[in-house]
Design a protein around this motif. Structure first.
Motif, PDB file in Angstrom:
ATOM      1  N   CYS A   1       0.898  -1.063  -0.047  1.00  0.00           N
ATOM      2  CA  CYS A   1       0.063  -0.001  -0.017  1.00  0.00           C
ATOM      3  C   CYS A   1       0.932   1.119  -0.064  1.00  0.00           C
ATOM      4  O   CYS A   1       1.870   1.384   0.811  1.00  0.00           O
ATOM      5  CB  CYS A   1      -1.044  -0.060   1.361  1.00  0.00           C
TER       6      CYS A   1
ATOM      7  N   HIS B   1      -0.147   3.582   3.348  1.00  0.00           N
ATOM      8  CA  HIS B   1       0.422   3.039   5.064  1.00  0.00           C
ATOM      9  C   HIS B   1       1.697   2.352   4.871  1.00  0.00           C
ATOM     10  O   HIS B   1       1.916   1.540   3.753  1.00  0.00           O
ATOM     11  CB  HIS B   1      -0.857   2.609   5.540  1.00  0.00           C
TER      12      HIS B   1
ATOM     13  N   CYS C   1      -7.428  -1.226   0.155  1.00  0.00           N
ATOM     14  CA  CYS C   1      -6.388  -1.780   1.133  1.00  0.00           C
ATOM     15  C   CYS C   1      -6.989  -2.081   2.288  1.00  0.00           C
ATOM     16  O   CYS C   1      -7.680  -1.444   3.014  1.00  0.00           O
ATOM     17  CB  CYS C   1      -5.410  -0.254   1.553  1.00  0.00           C
TER      18      CYS C   1
ATOM     19  N   CYS D   1      -5.334  -0.374   5.623  1.00  0.00           N
ATOM     20  CA  CYS D   1      -5.690   0.949   6.133  1.00  0.00           C
ATOM     21  C   CYS D   1      -7.064   1.332   5.814  1.00  0.00           C
ATOM     22  O   CYS D   1      -7.614   2.534   6.033  1.00  0.00           O
ATOM     23  CB  CYS D   1      -4.573   2.198   5.684  1.00  0.00           C
TER      24      CYS D   1
END
Ligand SMILES: [Zn+2]
Length: 590
Positions: free
Chosen positions: A39, A42, A60, A63
Protein backbone atom coordinates in the motif's frame (compact mmCIF):
# COMPACT_ATOMS: atom_id res chain seq x y z
CA UNK A 1 -15.21 22.87 -11.98
CA UNK A 2 -16.76 22.50 -15.33
CA UNK A 3 -15.21 19.55 -17.07
CA UNK A 4 -17.81 18.06 -19.42
CA UNK A 5 -19.16 14.70 -18.28
CA UNK A 6 -18.26 13.10 -21.60
CA UNK A 7 -14.63 14.08 -21.21
CA UNK A 8 -14.58 12.55 -17.75
CA UNK A 9 -16.06 9.36 -19.18
CA UNK A 10 -13.46 9.15 -21.95
CA UNK A 11 -10.62 9.72 -19.53
CA UNK A 12 -12.07 7.08 -17.22
CA UNK A 13 -12.24 4.56 -20.05
CA UNK A 14 -8.66 5.23 -21.08
CA UNK A 15 -7.19 5.18 -17.58
CA UNK A 16 -6.81 1.55 -16.64
CA UNK A 17 -6.54 1.66 -12.86
CA UNK A 18 -4.08 -1.25 -12.70
CA UNK A 19 -1.72 0.58 -15.06
CA UNK A 20 -2.00 3.91 -13.29
CA UNK A 21 -1.46 2.34 -9.87
CA UNK A 22 1.54 0.41 -11.17
CA UNK A 23 3.32 3.75 -11.68
CA UNK A 24 3.20 4.36 -7.94
CA UNK A 25 3.20 0.79 -6.64
CA UNK A 26 6.01 -1.09 -8.32
CA UNK A 27 5.27 -4.16 -6.20
CA UNK A 28 1.81 -4.56 -7.77
CA UNK A 29 1.41 -8.14 -9.08
CA UNK A 30 -1.44 -10.03 -10.60
CA UNK A 31 -2.99 -12.61 -8.31
CA UNK A 32 -6.13 -14.34 -9.56
CA UNK A 33 -8.59 -11.78 -10.85
CA UNK A 34 -6.99 -8.94 -8.88
CA UNK A 35 -3.68 -7.20 -8.46
CA UNK A 36 -2.01 -7.06 -5.07
CA UNK A 37 0.84 -4.89 -3.84
CA UNK A 38 2.27 -2.88 -0.97
CA UNK A 39 0.00 0.00 0.00
CA UNK A 40 1.31 3.46 -0.88
CA UNK A 41 -0.85 5.03 1.81
CA UNK A 42 0.43 3.19 4.85
CA UNK A 43 3.57 1.32 5.88
CA UNK A 44 3.30 -2.45 5.49
CA UNK A 45 5.46 -5.49 4.93
CA UNK A 46 2.90 -7.90 3.54
CA UNK A 47 0.79 -6.60 0.68
CA UNK A 48 -2.84 -5.82 1.41
CA UNK A 49 -3.41 -3.22 -1.31
CA UNK A 50 -5.79 -4.69 -3.90
CA UNK A 51 -6.80 -3.49 -7.33
CA UNK A 52 -9.69 -4.93 -9.31
CA UNK A 53 -9.27 -4.43 -13.06
CA UNK A 54 -12.77 -5.72 -13.60
CA UNK A 55 -14.41 -3.20 -11.25
CA UNK A 56 -11.76 -0.51 -11.76
CA UNK A 57 -11.36 0.14 -8.07
CA UNK A 58 -8.67 -0.21 -5.41
CA UNK A 59 -8.92 -1.05 -1.74
CA UNK A 60 -6.40 -1.51 1.05
CA UNK A 61 -7.35 -4.08 3.68
CA UNK A 62 -4.72 -2.60 5.97
CA UNK A 63 -5.75 1.04 6.15
CA UNK A 64 -9.24 0.81 4.57
CA UNK A 65 -8.41 3.36 1.92
CA UNK A 66 -10.11 2.82 -1.39
CA UNK A 67 -11.62 4.39 -4.45
CA UNK A 68 -11.55 4.57 -8.22
CA UNK A 69 -8.81 5.74 -10.53
CA UNK A 70 -9.62 9.44 -9.95
CA UNK A 71 -9.60 9.17 -6.19
CA UNK A 72 -6.35 7.20 -6.32
CA UNK A 73 -4.68 10.08 -8.14
CA UNK A 74 -6.37 12.62 -5.92
CA UNK A 75 -5.03 10.87 -2.80
CA UNK A 76 -1.54 10.16 -3.96
CA UNK A 77 -0.94 13.49 -5.71
CA UNK A 78 -2.99 15.56 -3.22
CA UNK A 79 -5.32 16.87 -5.93
CA UNK A 80 -8.98 17.79 -6.02
CA UNK A 81 -11.35 15.84 -8.25
CA UNK A 82 -11.15 18.16 -11.30
CA UNK A 83 -7.41 18.39 -10.87
CA UNK A 84 -7.05 14.63 -10.91
CA UNK A 85 -9.23 14.38 -14.01
CA UNK A 86 -6.92 16.86 -15.72
CA UNK A 87 -3.88 14.99 -14.43
CA UNK A 88 -5.11 11.73 -15.94
CA UNK A 89 -6.11 13.60 -19.08
CA UNK A 90 -2.48 14.51 -19.54
CA UNK A 91 -1.29 10.95 -18.99
CA UNK A 92 -3.81 9.49 -21.39
CA UNK A 93 -3.40 12.27 -23.92
CA UNK A 94 -6.96 13.55 -23.75
CA UNK A 95 -7.46 17.28 -23.86
CA UNK A 96 -9.66 18.71 -21.12
CA UNK A 97 -11.56 21.76 -22.25
CA UNK A 98 -13.46 23.67 -19.61
CA UNK A 99 -17.02 24.81 -20.13
CA UNK A 100 -18.42 28.25 -19.45
CA UNK A 101 -15.82 29.04 -16.87
CA UNK A 102 -13.85 31.45 -19.06
CA UNK A 103 -15.72 34.60 -18.05
CA UNK A 104 -15.74 33.68 -14.43
CA UNK A 105 -12.02 32.89 -14.54
CA UNK A 106 -11.35 36.24 -16.14
CA UNK A 107 -13.31 37.96 -13.40
CA UNK A 108 -11.43 36.09 -10.70
CA UNK A 109 -8.09 36.80 -12.32
CA UNK A 110 -8.92 40.51 -12.24
CA UNK A 111 -9.82 40.34 -8.55
CA UNK A 112 -6.56 38.52 -7.84
CA UNK A 113 -4.61 41.24 -9.64
CA UNK A 114 -6.20 43.89 -7.43
CA UNK A 115 -5.22 41.97 -4.31
CA UNK A 116 -1.66 41.53 -5.56
CA UNK A 117 -1.51 45.25 -6.32
CA UNK A 118 -2.69 46.11 -2.80
CA UNK A 119 -0.29 43.62 -1.24
CA UNK A 120 2.71 45.01 -3.08
CA UNK A 121 1.71 48.56 -2.24
CA UNK A 122 1.38 47.71 1.47
CA UNK A 123 4.75 45.95 1.40
CA UNK A 124 6.49 48.95 -0.07
CA UNK A 125 4.86 51.28 2.43
CA UNK A 126 5.99 49.15 5.37
CA UNK A 127 9.61 49.53 4.30
CA UNK A 128 9.23 53.25 3.58
CA UNK A 129 9.34 56.23 5.97
CA UNK A 130 5.53 56.13 6.32
CA UNK A 131 5.75 52.61 7.66
CA UNK A 132 8.57 53.20 10.11
CA UNK A 133 6.39 53.00 13.21
CA UNK A 134 4.71 49.81 12.01
CA UNK A 135 8.03 48.19 11.20
CA UNK A 136 9.31 49.13 14.64
CA UNK A 137 6.20 47.62 16.16
CA UNK A 138 6.74 44.36 14.26
CA UNK A 139 10.38 44.21 15.31
CA UNK A 140 9.52 45.02 18.90
CA UNK A 141 6.97 42.18 18.96
CA UNK A 142 9.73 39.89 17.68
CA UNK A 143 8.88 39.44 14.01
CA UNK A 144 12.08 38.95 12.00
CA UNK A 145 12.84 40.59 8.67
CA UNK A 146 12.93 37.13 7.08
CA UNK A 147 9.38 36.48 8.30
CA UNK A 148 8.20 39.90 7.07
CA UNK A 149 9.54 38.89 3.67
CA UNK A 150 8.22 35.30 3.66
CA UNK A 151 4.73 36.26 4.85
CA UNK A 152 4.67 39.38 2.65
CA UNK A 153 3.69 41.62 5.55
CA UNK A 154 2.82 45.22 4.78
CA UNK A 155 1.42 48.41 6.22
CA UNK A 156 -1.82 50.21 5.43
CA UNK A 157 -1.15 53.89 6.23
CA UNK A 158 -3.49 55.94 8.46
CA UNK A 159 -4.37 58.22 5.53
CA UNK A 160 -8.10 57.66 4.88
CA UNK A 161 -7.93 57.09 1.14
CA UNK A 162 -4.38 56.02 0.34
CA UNK A 163 -5.18 52.79 -1.49
CA UNK A 164 -8.44 54.18 -2.94
CA UNK A 165 -6.50 57.07 -4.47
CA UNK A 166 -3.91 54.76 -6.00
CA UNK A 167 -6.56 52.45 -7.44
CA UNK A 168 -8.37 55.41 -9.03
CA UNK A 169 -5.13 56.79 -10.44
CA UNK A 170 -4.30 53.38 -11.91
CA UNK A 171 -7.84 53.17 -13.37
CA UNK A 172 -8.55 49.97 -11.48
CA UNK A 173 -12.26 49.16 -11.18
CA UNK A 174 -13.18 50.54 -7.78
CA UNK A 175 -16.37 48.44 -7.69
CA UNK A 176 -14.26 45.30 -7.77
CA UNK A 177 -12.05 46.63 -4.99
CA UNK A 178 -15.21 47.26 -2.97
CA UNK A 179 -16.23 43.62 -3.53
CA UNK A 180 -12.89 42.58 -2.07
CA UNK A 181 -13.45 44.76 0.98
CA UNK A 182 -10.33 46.82 0.37
CA UNK A 183 -12.21 50.09 0.01
CA UNK A 184 -15.76 51.23 0.73
CA UNK A 185 -17.97 54.04 -0.61
CA UNK A 186 -17.77 57.08 1.59
CA UNK A 187 -20.99 58.05 3.34
CA UNK A 188 -19.78 61.41 4.63
CA UNK A 189 -17.61 62.70 1.82
CA UNK A 190 -18.89 63.75 -1.56
CA UNK A 191 -20.82 61.22 -3.62
CA UNK A 192 -18.63 58.85 -5.63
CA UNK A 193 -15.70 59.02 -3.21
CA UNK A 194 -14.17 56.02 -1.48
CA UNK A 195 -12.13 55.36 1.65
CA UNK A 196 -9.72 52.57 2.68
CA UNK A 197 -11.14 49.90 4.98
CA UNK A 198 -7.68 49.08 6.32
CA UNK A 199 -6.06 52.09 8.00
CA UNK A 200 -3.02 52.24 10.27
CA UNK A 201 -2.73 48.46 10.29
CA UNK A 202 0.05 45.92 9.96
CA UNK A 203 -1.17 43.89 7.00
CA UNK A 204 -1.09 40.08 6.76
CA UNK A 205 -2.01 38.89 3.27
CA UNK A 206 -4.06 35.70 3.40
CA UNK A 207 -3.18 33.28 0.62
CA UNK A 208 -5.39 30.48 -0.63
CA UNK A 209 -4.10 26.94 -1.04
CA UNK A 210 -2.70 27.65 -4.47
CA UNK A 211 -0.76 30.62 -3.17
CA UNK A 212 -2.99 33.39 -4.57
CA UNK A 213 -3.76 36.39 -2.35
CA UNK A 214 -7.36 35.84 -1.30
CA UNK A 215 -7.78 38.41 1.46
CA UNK A 216 -6.08 40.46 4.16
CA UNK A 217 -5.95 40.58 7.90
CA UNK A 218 -4.85 43.81 9.52
CA UNK A 219 -3.67 44.42 13.07
CA UNK A 220 -4.07 47.91 14.42
CA UNK A 221 -0.87 49.77 15.32
CA UNK A 222 -1.28 51.21 18.79
CA UNK A 223 -4.76 51.60 20.26
CA UNK A 224 -7.98 51.14 18.32
CA UNK A 225 -10.83 48.77 17.61
CA UNK A 226 -11.11 46.17 16.33
CA UNK A 227 -7.65 44.88 17.13
CA UNK A 228 -7.78 42.60 14.08
CA UNK A 229 -9.77 43.39 10.96
CA UNK A 230 -10.27 40.80 8.20
CA UNK A 231 -11.45 41.13 4.62
CA UNK A 232 -15.09 40.11 4.19
CA UNK A 233 -15.88 36.95 2.27
CA UNK A 234 -15.65 37.38 -1.50
CA UNK A 235 -15.37 35.29 -4.63
CA UNK A 236 -11.73 34.79 -3.69
CA UNK A 237 -12.15 34.37 0.03
CA UNK A 238 -14.20 31.67 1.70
CA UNK A 239 -13.31 31.85 5.38
CA UNK A 240 -14.38 28.34 6.27
CA UNK A 241 -12.07 26.64 3.81
CA UNK A 242 -8.89 28.73 3.86
CA UNK A 243 -6.19 28.24 6.46
CA UNK A 244 -3.62 30.94 7.09
CA UNK A 245 -0.17 30.01 5.73
CA UNK A 246 -1.36 26.69 4.33
CA UNK A 247 0.44 27.37 1.03
CA UNK A 248 3.72 27.65 2.95
CA UNK A 249 3.01 24.86 5.41
CA UNK A 250 1.54 22.10 3.26
CA UNK A 251 4.81 20.50 2.22
CA UNK A 252 5.95 20.20 5.79
CA UNK A 253 2.50 18.97 6.87
CA UNK A 254 2.61 16.24 4.22
CA UNK A 255 6.14 15.27 5.16
CA UNK A 256 5.56 15.12 8.91
CA UNK A 257 1.97 13.84 8.54
CA UNK A 258 0.99 16.28 11.25
CA UNK A 259 -0.57 19.73 11.25
CA UNK A 260 -0.44 22.09 14.19
CA UNK A 261 -3.38 24.47 14.40
CA UNK A 262 -2.94 27.75 16.25
CA UNK A 263 -5.27 30.70 16.70
CA UNK A 264 -3.47 33.72 15.25
CA UNK A 265 -1.29 34.88 12.38
CA UNK A 266 1.54 35.82 14.71
CA UNK A 267 1.45 32.38 16.32
CA UNK A 268 2.04 30.79 12.92
CA UNK A 269 4.91 33.18 12.30
CA UNK A 270 6.38 32.39 15.71
CA UNK A 271 6.63 28.70 14.81
CA UNK A 272 8.03 29.38 11.34
CA UNK A 273 10.71 31.69 12.72
CA UNK A 274 11.87 28.79 14.84
CA UNK A 275 12.04 26.32 11.99
CA UNK A 276 8.72 24.53 12.59
CA UNK A 277 6.69 24.90 9.41
CA UNK A 278 3.74 22.49 9.69
CA UNK A 279 1.61 25.17 11.33
CA UNK A 280 -1.55 26.94 10.13
CA UNK A 281 -4.36 29.03 11.61
CA UNK A 282 -8.08 29.10 10.81
CA UNK A 283 -9.44 32.54 9.96
CA UNK A 284 -12.16 32.67 12.53
CA UNK A 285 -11.89 31.27 15.97
CA UNK A 286 -12.68 27.68 15.13
CA UNK A 287 -11.63 24.87 12.87
CA UNK A 288 -14.35 23.88 10.38
CA UNK A 289 -15.18 20.54 8.85
CA UNK A 290 -13.83 21.80 5.51
CA UNK A 291 -10.51 22.55 7.16
CA UNK A 292 -10.38 19.04 8.55
CA UNK A 293 -11.29 17.67 5.13
CA UNK A 294 -8.44 19.52 3.42
CA UNK A 295 -5.92 18.67 6.12
CA UNK A 296 -6.86 15.00 6.11
CA UNK A 297 -5.54 14.79 2.58
CA UNK A 298 -2.08 15.73 3.82
CA UNK A 299 -1.69 14.38 7.29
CA UNK A 300 -2.85 11.77 9.76
CA UNK A 301 -2.66 13.90 12.88
CA UNK A 302 -4.03 17.34 13.71
CA UNK A 303 -2.94 19.04 16.92
CA UNK A 304 -5.03 21.95 18.13
CA UNK A 305 -2.94 24.28 20.23
CA UNK A 306 -5.06 26.74 22.16
CA UNK A 307 -4.05 29.92 23.93
CA UNK A 308 -4.30 29.84 27.70
CA UNK A 309 -7.37 32.11 27.60
CA UNK A 310 -8.78 30.81 24.33
CA UNK A 311 -12.32 31.65 23.33
CA UNK A 312 -12.28 29.30 20.37
CA UNK A 313 -11.99 26.05 22.30
CA UNK A 314 -15.66 25.15 22.43
CA UNK A 315 -16.36 25.80 18.76
CA UNK A 316 -13.27 23.91 17.68
CA UNK A 317 -14.05 20.92 19.83
CA UNK A 318 -17.46 20.76 18.22
CA UNK A 319 -15.95 20.63 14.74
CA UNK A 320 -13.95 17.61 15.79
CA UNK A 321 -16.92 15.33 15.30
CA UNK A 322 -16.08 15.64 11.64
CA UNK A 323 -12.58 14.42 12.20
CA UNK A 324 -13.90 11.18 13.61
CA UNK A 325 -15.20 10.35 10.15
CA UNK A 326 -11.88 11.02 8.48
CA UNK A 327 -8.68 9.06 8.66
CA UNK A 328 -7.13 11.66 10.84
CA UNK A 329 -6.52 11.74 14.54
CA UNK A 330 -7.12 14.96 16.41
CA UNK A 331 -5.35 15.92 19.59
CA UNK A 332 -5.72 18.94 21.77
CA UNK A 333 -3.23 20.88 23.86
CA UNK A 334 -3.45 24.11 25.81
CA UNK A 335 -0.64 26.45 26.68
CA UNK A 336 -0.13 27.04 30.38
CA UNK A 337 0.09 30.79 29.69
CA UNK A 338 -0.24 33.36 26.90
CA UNK A 339 -0.20 32.50 23.21
CA UNK A 340 2.31 30.46 21.16
CA UNK A 341 4.07 33.55 19.80
CA UNK A 342 4.90 34.97 23.23
CA UNK A 343 5.49 31.53 24.68
CA UNK A 344 8.17 30.62 22.16
CA UNK A 345 9.86 33.99 22.69
CA UNK A 346 9.96 33.45 26.42
CA UNK A 347 10.77 29.73 26.68
CA UNK A 348 12.06 28.64 23.26
CA UNK A 349 10.83 26.20 20.66
CA UNK A 350 11.68 23.02 22.59
CA UNK A 351 9.37 23.85 25.41
CA UNK A 352 6.66 24.89 22.98
CA UNK A 353 6.99 21.59 21.12
CA UNK A 354 6.80 19.74 24.44
CA UNK A 355 3.36 21.31 24.93
CA UNK A 356 2.38 20.26 21.40
CA UNK A 357 3.58 16.72 22.07
CA UNK A 358 1.59 16.52 25.28
CA UNK A 359 -1.67 16.87 23.34
CA UNK A 360 -4.40 14.39 24.25
CA UNK A 361 -7.59 13.14 22.58
CA UNK A 362 -10.55 15.55 22.63
CA UNK A 363 -12.39 13.38 25.14
CA UNK A 364 -9.43 13.25 27.48
CA UNK A 365 -9.00 16.96 27.00
CA UNK A 366 -12.58 17.64 28.04
CA UNK A 367 -12.19 15.34 31.04
CA UNK A 368 -9.02 17.20 32.03
CA UNK A 369 -10.85 20.53 31.80
CA UNK A 370 -13.75 19.35 33.96
CA UNK A 371 -11.35 17.93 36.54
CA UNK A 372 -9.30 21.14 36.56
CA UNK A 373 -12.38 23.30 37.07
CA UNK A 374 -14.12 20.95 39.49
CA UNK A 375 -12.75 22.62 42.65
CA UNK A 376 -15.10 21.80 45.48
CA UNK A 377 -17.87 20.39 43.27
CA UNK A 378 -19.75 17.58 45.03
CA UNK A 379 -18.91 14.16 43.62
CA UNK A 380 -22.40 13.64 42.18
CA UNK A 381 -22.31 16.86 40.16
CA UNK A 382 -18.78 16.13 39.00
CA UNK A 383 -19.77 12.65 37.84
CA UNK A 384 -22.74 14.08 35.96
CA UNK A 385 -20.46 16.45 34.05
CA UNK A 386 -18.07 13.62 33.24
CA UNK A 387 -20.84 11.24 32.18
CA UNK A 388 -22.02 13.83 29.68
CA UNK A 389 -18.61 13.64 28.03
CA UNK A 390 -18.71 9.86 28.00
CA UNK A 391 -22.09 10.08 26.27
CA UNK A 392 -20.43 11.66 23.25
CA UNK A 393 -18.05 8.75 22.77
CA UNK A 394 -19.14 6.61 19.91
CA UNK A 395 -17.74 3.18 20.67
CA UNK A 396 -18.69 1.16 23.73
CA UNK A 397 -15.17 -0.16 24.17
CA UNK A 398 -13.83 3.39 24.42
CA UNK A 399 -16.66 4.41 26.72
CA UNK A 400 -15.64 1.63 29.06
CA UNK A 401 -11.98 2.60 28.91
CA UNK A 402 -12.77 6.24 29.74
CA UNK A 403 -15.13 5.26 32.56
CA UNK A 404 -12.33 3.21 34.03
CA UNK A 405 -9.99 6.21 33.85
CA UNK A 406 -12.60 8.50 35.36
CA UNK A 407 -13.10 5.97 38.12
CA UNK A 408 -9.41 6.13 38.88
CA UNK A 409 -9.48 9.94 38.84
CA UNK A 410 -12.37 10.31 41.25
CA UNK A 411 -11.62 7.18 43.29
CA UNK A 412 -14.50 4.89 42.35
CA UNK A 413 -14.14 1.23 41.46
CA UNK A 414 -14.60 0.18 37.86
CA UNK A 415 -17.82 -1.86 38.23
CA UNK A 416 -19.33 0.78 40.48
CA UNK A 417 -18.73 3.60 38.03
CA UNK A 418 -19.98 1.55 35.08
CA UNK A 419 -23.08 0.76 37.09
CA UNK A 420 -23.49 4.46 37.98
CA UNK A 421 -23.18 5.37 34.35
CA UNK A 422 -25.85 2.86 33.36
CA UNK A 423 -28.15 4.29 36.02
CA UNK A 424 -27.47 7.79 34.74
CA UNK A 425 -28.32 6.65 31.23
CA UNK A 426 -31.55 5.10 32.41
CA UNK A 427 -32.64 7.74 34.87
CA UNK A 428 -31.20 11.20 34.58
CA UNK A 429 -32.16 11.54 30.96
CA UNK A 430 -35.60 10.00 31.17
CA UNK A 431 -37.54 11.11 34.22
CA UNK A 432 -40.73 9.82 32.57
CA UNK A 433 -41.58 7.03 30.15
CA UNK A 434 -40.55 9.33 27.35
CA UNK A 435 -36.93 8.35 27.81
CA UNK A 436 -37.63 4.67 27.33
CA UNK A 437 -39.51 5.37 24.13
CA UNK A 438 -36.83 7.54 22.63
CA UNK A 439 -34.28 4.88 23.41
CA UNK A 440 -36.22 2.46 21.27
CA UNK A 441 -36.39 4.91 18.39
CA UNK A 442 -32.65 5.21 18.63
CA UNK A 443 -32.21 1.47 18.37
CA UNK A 444 -34.54 1.31 15.42
CA UNK A 445 -32.56 3.93 13.56
CA UNK A 446 -29.37 2.05 14.28
CA UNK A 447 -30.61 -1.32 13.16
CA UNK A 448 -32.35 -0.15 10.01
CA UNK A 449 -29.48 2.19 9.19
CA UNK A 450 -27.07 -0.71 9.31
CA UNK A 451 -29.28 -2.83 7.02
CA UNK A 452 -29.82 -0.01 4.55
CA UNK A 453 -26.16 0.89 4.47
CA UNK A 454 -25.27 -2.73 3.78
CA UNK A 455 -27.87 -2.72 1.06
CA UNK A 456 -26.54 0.28 -0.89
CA UNK A 457 -22.98 -1.00 -0.72
CA UNK A 458 -24.15 -4.39 -1.96
CA UNK A 459 -26.02 -2.74 -4.85
CA UNK A 460 -22.97 -0.75 -5.88
CA UNK A 461 -20.77 -3.82 -5.91
CA UNK A 462 -23.42 -5.91 -7.63
CA UNK A 463 -25.47 -3.66 -9.92
CA UNK A 464 -27.40 -6.69 -11.21
CA UNK A 465 -29.38 -6.49 -7.94
CA UNK A 466 -30.50 -2.90 -8.50
CA UNK A 467 -33.59 -3.87 -10.44
CA UNK A 468 -35.04 -5.96 -7.59
CA UNK A 469 -34.05 -3.34 -5.05
CA UNK A 470 -36.04 -0.70 -6.91
CA UNK A 471 -39.15 -2.81 -6.24
CA UNK A 472 -38.30 -3.96 -2.72
CA UNK A 473 -37.01 -0.72 -1.20
CA UNK A 474 -37.62 3.01 -1.41
CA UNK A 475 -35.55 6.00 -0.41
CA UNK A 476 -38.49 7.33 1.62
CA UNK A 477 -38.39 4.23 3.79
CA UNK A 478 -34.79 4.92 4.78
CA UNK A 479 -34.08 6.82 7.95
CA UNK A 480 -30.31 6.89 7.60
CA UNK A 481 -29.36 10.01 5.59
CA UNK A 482 -26.22 8.40 4.18
CA UNK A 483 -27.97 5.29 2.86
CA UNK A 484 -30.86 7.42 1.69
CA UNK A 485 -28.68 9.78 -0.36
CA UNK A 486 -26.75 7.00 -2.03
CA UNK A 487 -29.88 4.97 -2.68
CA UNK A 488 -31.58 8.02 -4.27
CA UNK A 489 -28.56 8.48 -6.49
CA UNK A 490 -28.70 4.84 -7.57
CA UNK A 491 -32.42 5.20 -8.28
CA UNK A 492 -31.77 8.33 -10.30
CA UNK A 493 -29.07 6.70 -12.43
CA UNK A 494 -31.26 3.62 -12.83
CA UNK A 495 -34.26 5.64 -14.01
CA UNK A 496 -32.06 7.45 -16.53
CA UNK A 497 -30.89 4.10 -17.82
CA UNK A 498 -27.30 4.94 -16.94
CA UNK A 499 -24.75 2.37 -15.93
CA UNK A 500 -24.33 1.86 -12.21
CA UNK A 501 -21.09 0.81 -10.58
CA UNK A 502 -19.19 1.72 -7.49
CA UNK A 503 -16.41 3.40 -9.40
CA UNK A 504 -18.90 5.68 -11.16
CA UNK A 505 -20.87 6.54 -8.04
CA UNK A 506 -17.63 7.66 -6.43
CA UNK A 507 -17.45 10.74 -8.60
CA UNK A 508 -20.93 11.80 -7.52
CA UNK A 509 -19.61 12.29 -3.99
CA UNK A 510 -16.18 13.83 -4.30
CA UNK A 511 -15.84 14.40 -0.57
CA UNK A 512 -17.50 14.30 2.80
CA UNK A 513 -19.09 11.60 4.93
CA UNK A 514 -20.63 9.76 2.03
CA UNK A 515 -17.28 9.48 0.30
CA UNK A 516 -15.79 7.98 3.46
CA UNK A 517 -18.70 5.60 3.74
CA UNK A 518 -18.27 4.46 0.13
CA UNK A 519 -14.55 3.94 0.67
CA UNK A 520 -15.18 1.71 3.64
CA UNK A 521 -17.75 -0.14 1.58
CA UNK A 522 -15.26 -1.04 -1.11
CA UNK A 523 -14.01 -3.88 1.02
CA UNK A 524 -17.31 -5.64 0.32
CA UNK A 525 -16.68 -5.54 -3.42
CA UNK A 526 -13.72 -7.77 -2.88
CA UNK A 527 -15.01 -10.15 -0.26
CA UNK A 528 -18.79 -10.47 -0.67
CA UNK A 529 -19.66 -13.85 -2.05
CA UNK A 530 -23.12 -14.91 -3.16
CA UNK A 531 -24.59 -11.44 -3.54
CA UNK A 532 -28.12 -12.70 -4.20
CA UNK A 533 -28.20 -14.39 -0.81
CA UNK A 534 -26.73 -11.40 0.93
CA UNK A 535 -29.47 -9.35 -0.69
CA UNK A 536 -32.35 -11.53 0.42
CA UNK A 537 -30.92 -11.67 3.91
CA UNK A 538 -30.98 -7.87 4.15
CA UNK A 539 -34.46 -7.80 2.66
CA UNK A 540 -35.81 -10.34 5.13
CA UNK A 541 -34.11 -8.76 8.11
CA UNK A 542 -35.61 -5.38 7.34
CA UNK A 543 -39.05 -6.94 6.83
CA UNK A 544 -38.81 -8.90 10.07
CA UNK A 545 -37.73 -5.86 11.96
CA UNK A 546 -40.59 -3.76 10.65
CA UNK A 547 -43.08 -6.52 11.42
CA UNK A 548 -41.80 -6.77 14.99
CA UNK A 549 -42.10 -3.02 15.51
CA UNK A 550 -45.62 -3.02 14.10
CA UNK A 551 -46.65 -5.91 16.30
CA UNK A 552 -45.24 -4.22 19.35
CA UNK A 553 -47.22 -1.11 18.59
CA UNK A 554 -50.46 -3.00 18.14
CA UNK A 555 -49.88 -5.02 21.30
CA UNK A 556 -49.30 -1.82 23.23
CA UNK A 557 -52.59 -0.55 21.91
CA UNK A 558 -54.30 -3.82 22.81
CA UNK A 559 -52.96 -3.60 26.36
CA UNK A 560 -54.18 -0.06 26.67
CA UNK A 561 -57.68 -0.81 25.39
CA UNK A 562 -58.12 -3.96 27.49
CA UNK A 563 -61.55 -5.46 26.91
CA UNK A 564 -62.53 -2.98 24.25
CA UNK A 565 -59.94 -4.33 21.79
CA UNK A 566 -61.37 -4.66 18.29
CA UNK A 567 -61.36 -7.86 16.31
CA UNK A 568 -59.64 -6.05 13.41
CA UNK A 569 -56.65 -5.58 15.60
CA UNK A 570 -56.47 -9.24 16.49
CA UNK A 571 -56.76 -10.14 12.83
CA UNK A 572 -53.97 -7.76 11.98
CA UNK A 573 -51.70 -9.28 14.60
CA UNK A 574 -52.49 -12.73 13.31
CA UNK A 575 -51.62 -11.63 9.77
CA UNK A 576 -48.32 -10.18 10.91
CA UNK A 577 -47.53 -13.33 12.85
CA UNK A 578 -48.08 -15.44 9.74
CA UNK A 579 -45.91 -13.16 7.59
CA UNK A 580 -43.19 -13.43 10.14
CA UNK A 581 -43.33 -17.21 10.24
CA UNK A 582 -43.13 -17.39 6.47
CA UNK A 583 -40.04 -15.20 6.42
CA UNK A 584 -38.41 -17.15 9.22
CA UNK A 585 -39.03 -20.50 7.58
CA UNK A 586 -37.60 -19.12 4.36
CA UNK A 587 -34.45 -18.13 6.22
CA UNK A 588 -34.19 -21.63 7.73
CA UNK A 589 -34.75 -23.63 4.56
CA UNK A 590 -32.16 -21.80 2.56
ZN1 LIG B 1 -3.09 0.86 3.14
Amino acid sequence: MAIPRDTIEIIRERSRIEEIVQRYVPSLKKRGANYIGLCPFHKEKTPSFTVSPEKQIFYCFGCQTGGNVFSFISKIEHLSFPESVRFLGKITGIEVREEESRDRDKGLAYLKRINVYAMNLYRRVLLSEVGRQALEYAHRRGVSDAAIEEFSLGFAPPDGAYLAGRLLAEKVSIEEAVKLGLVAPSTRGKAGSFYDRFRNRLMFPIFDHRGDVAAFGGRIIGEGEPKYLNSPESDLFKKGSILYAFHLAKESIAELKRAIIVEGYLDVIGFFQNGVRNVVAPLGTSLTSQHVEVLSRYCTEIVLLFDADSAGIKASLRSLDVAAEKNVEVRVARLPEGDPFDYVKKYGIRRLMAVVDSAVSPVEYRIQRVMADSGSLPKGRLLLALFRIVDDIRFDSEKRAQLKKIGALVGIEENVIINDYERYRAGAKSPTNFGALSKKTGEEINYLARCHRELVILLLSHPELVESAMLDFSAEGMTDPMAKTVFSKIAELYSEGRQISIDRIFDEFPEGDIRQFLEKGLEKSFVAERPAEAYSEIFINVKLYLIDRKMEKILEEVNRQGDRVSSEMLIEIEGLRRDKEKLLSYLQTR
